[in-house]
Design a protein around this motif. Structure first.
Motif, PDB file in Angstrom:
ATOM      1  N   ARG A 129       0.821  -1.132   0.049  1.00  0.00           N
ATOM      2  CA  ARG A 129       0.159  -0.127   0.028  1.00  0.00           C
ATOM      3  C   ARG A 129       0.827   1.360  -0.095  1.00  0.00           C
ATOM      4  N   PRO A 130       0.425   2.405  -0.891  1.00  0.00           N
ATOM      5  CA  PRO A 130       1.264   3.615  -0.897  1.00  0.00           C
ATOM      6  C   PRO A 130       0.592   4.650   0.027  1.00  0.00           C
ATOM      7  N   GLY A 131       1.511   5.603   0.282  1.00  0.00           N
ATOM      8  CA  GLY A 131       0.978   6.790   1.099  1.00  0.00           C
ATOM      9  C   GLY A 131       1.980   6.957   2.239  1.00  0.00           C
ATOM     10  N   ARG A 132       3.226   6.525   2.313  1.00  0.00           N
ATOM     11  CA  ARG A 132       4.002   6.860   3.443  1.00  0.00           C
ATOM     12  C   ARG A 132       4.466   8.503   3.214  1.00  0.00           C
ATOM     13  N   GLN A 133       4.920   9.262   3.937  1.00  0.00           N
ATOM     14  CA  GLN A 133       5.334  10.619   3.519  1.00  0.00           C
ATOM     15  C   GLN A 133       6.623  10.908   4.449  1.00  0.00           C
ATOM     16  N   ASP A 134       7.613  11.606   3.700  1.00  0.00           N
ATOM     17  CA  ASP A 134       8.820  11.962   4.257  1.00  0.00           C
ATOM     18  C   ASP A 134       8.746  12.666   5.449  1.00  0.00           C
ATOM     19  N   LEU A 135       9.393  12.249   6.803  1.00  0.00           N
ATOM     20  CA  LEU A 135       9.314  13.194   7.802  1.00  0.00           C
ATOM     21  C   LEU A 135      10.607  13.739   8.259  1.00  0.00           C
ATOM     22  N   ALA A 136      10.730  14.817   9.050  1.00  0.00           N
ATOM     23  CA  ALA A 136      11.977  15.600   9.419  1.00  0.00           C
ATOM     24  C   ALA A 136      13.057  14.907  10.111  1.00  0.00           C
TER      25      ALA A 136
END
Ligand code: ZEM
Length: 295
Positions: A129-136
């Motif tokens: 499944r997609p949808g991860r987002q880059d975090l700081a």
């Protein structure tokens, strides 16, 4: 803990077809760049997907809880964890793919890379499944959460319990040691686990139960070597799977039945890649075609 620590997968703006295209690019590069190691970047891609995910601590409710969501191995603190030595090769391999698809997050790219590698090396289909987002950088998990190969069964069980896995799942996951090899420059250990390190099989389990193993005589860290050929290796943490009766039961089962192993591995590896990711209800789950299936 509030919304600040929620890691909710974004609603995909891209379709399954878009991700299948990324899959195909990664699979194409795997065929093209065949001079690495035993002829494939596949094993190191699987290890990248696992190490990006295996930092997860279910009891950590803070922003450093780990898992694949934030793609935090792009920061020095996580990239420099000595457990991640050598994974630069996998991250660099995937850079071309990211350049062609700048919309994809690091977490999605690295986990998808593992799925592609397993399927293209004749392993089971893995739903993704997609949808991860880059975090700081501030969300980077502490170093030292990945397993120490020199340890025993209670340690291995405790480490994977921290991620939320039970015995059957732990044994299945470590079955990924059918792939690849140890490199002295990365871990201090040396050699492949199986005779077919670029094919996903249940050979790791078969060798564990069928071969006799002795401690290798060398200057390096304690590792095991097969009596028959002195060319294969097992880590102390691998041997733990046959020293511990509760683990061994599953080793024997998976050694007898590859389909059974594939089934448990597939669902467990998907869960590993999704640790700490909150997918909204109804978010799509994709199964990708291999290159062979598209011919
Ligand atoms: Zn591994 N692993 N791993 N592993 N692993 C290595 C290589 C690979 C452990 C471990 O210490 C090591 C899982 C679990 C555990 C892969 C996949 C998965 C290496 C060698 C070590 C030392 C690194 C090197 O020198 O380059 C320990 C102690 C584990 C648990 C107890 C799980 C789970 C995996 C995936 C699901 C793979 C594919 C490799 C081969 C990498 C390569 O470059 O060939």
């Amino acid at each position: 803990f509030g919304a600040a620590n929620a890691r909710i997968a974004g609603k995909p703006e891209k379709s399954q077809e878009d991700y299948q295209k990324v899959y195909n690019q990664i699979a194409g590069l795997l065929q093209e760049k065949d001079e690495y190691d035993d002829g494939s970047y596949g094993p190191v891609l699987v290890r990248l997907a696992w190490h990006a995910s295996g930092t997860y601590d279910k009891s950590d409710k803070s922003e450093t809880k780990g898992g694949s969501y934030g793609g935090t191995m792009r920061f020095a603190k996580e990239a420099g964890d000595e457990a991640n030595n050598g994974l630069i090769n996998a991250r660099e391999f995937l850079k071309d793919v990211q350049a062609k698809n700048p919309w994809i997050s690091h977490g999605d790219l690295w986990t998808l890379g593992g799925v592609v590698a397993i399927q293209e090396m004749n392993g089971p289909k893995i739903k993704w499944r997609p949808g991860r987002q880059d975090l700081a950088a501030a969300t980077t998990p502490p170093a030292g959460r990945l397993p120490d190969a020199s340890r025993d069964a209670p340690y291995v069980r405790g480490l994977f319990n921290r991620m939320g896995f039970e015995d059957e799942e732990i044994v299945a996951l470590i079955g990924a040691h059918c792939l690849g090899r140890c490199h002295t420059q990365n871990s201090g250990y040396e050699g492949p686990w199986t005779f077919s390190p670029t094919q996903f099989t249940n050979e790791f389990f078969r060798l564990l139960v069928e071969e006799k193993w002795h401690i290798r005589k060398w200057d390096g860290p304690t590792q095991y070597e097969d009596d028959a050929t002195n060319s294969l290796m097992m880590l102390p943490a691998d041997m733990a799977l046959i020293e511990d009766a509760r683990f061994k039961k599953y080793v024997v089962r998976f050694a007898k039945d590859q389909d059974d192993f594939f089934k448990v591995f597939s669902s467990t590896f998907q869960r590993l890649l999704e640790l700490g990711v909150d997918f909204p209800a109804g978010s799509p789950e994709y199964t990708f075609k291999t290159l062979d299936e598209q011919e």
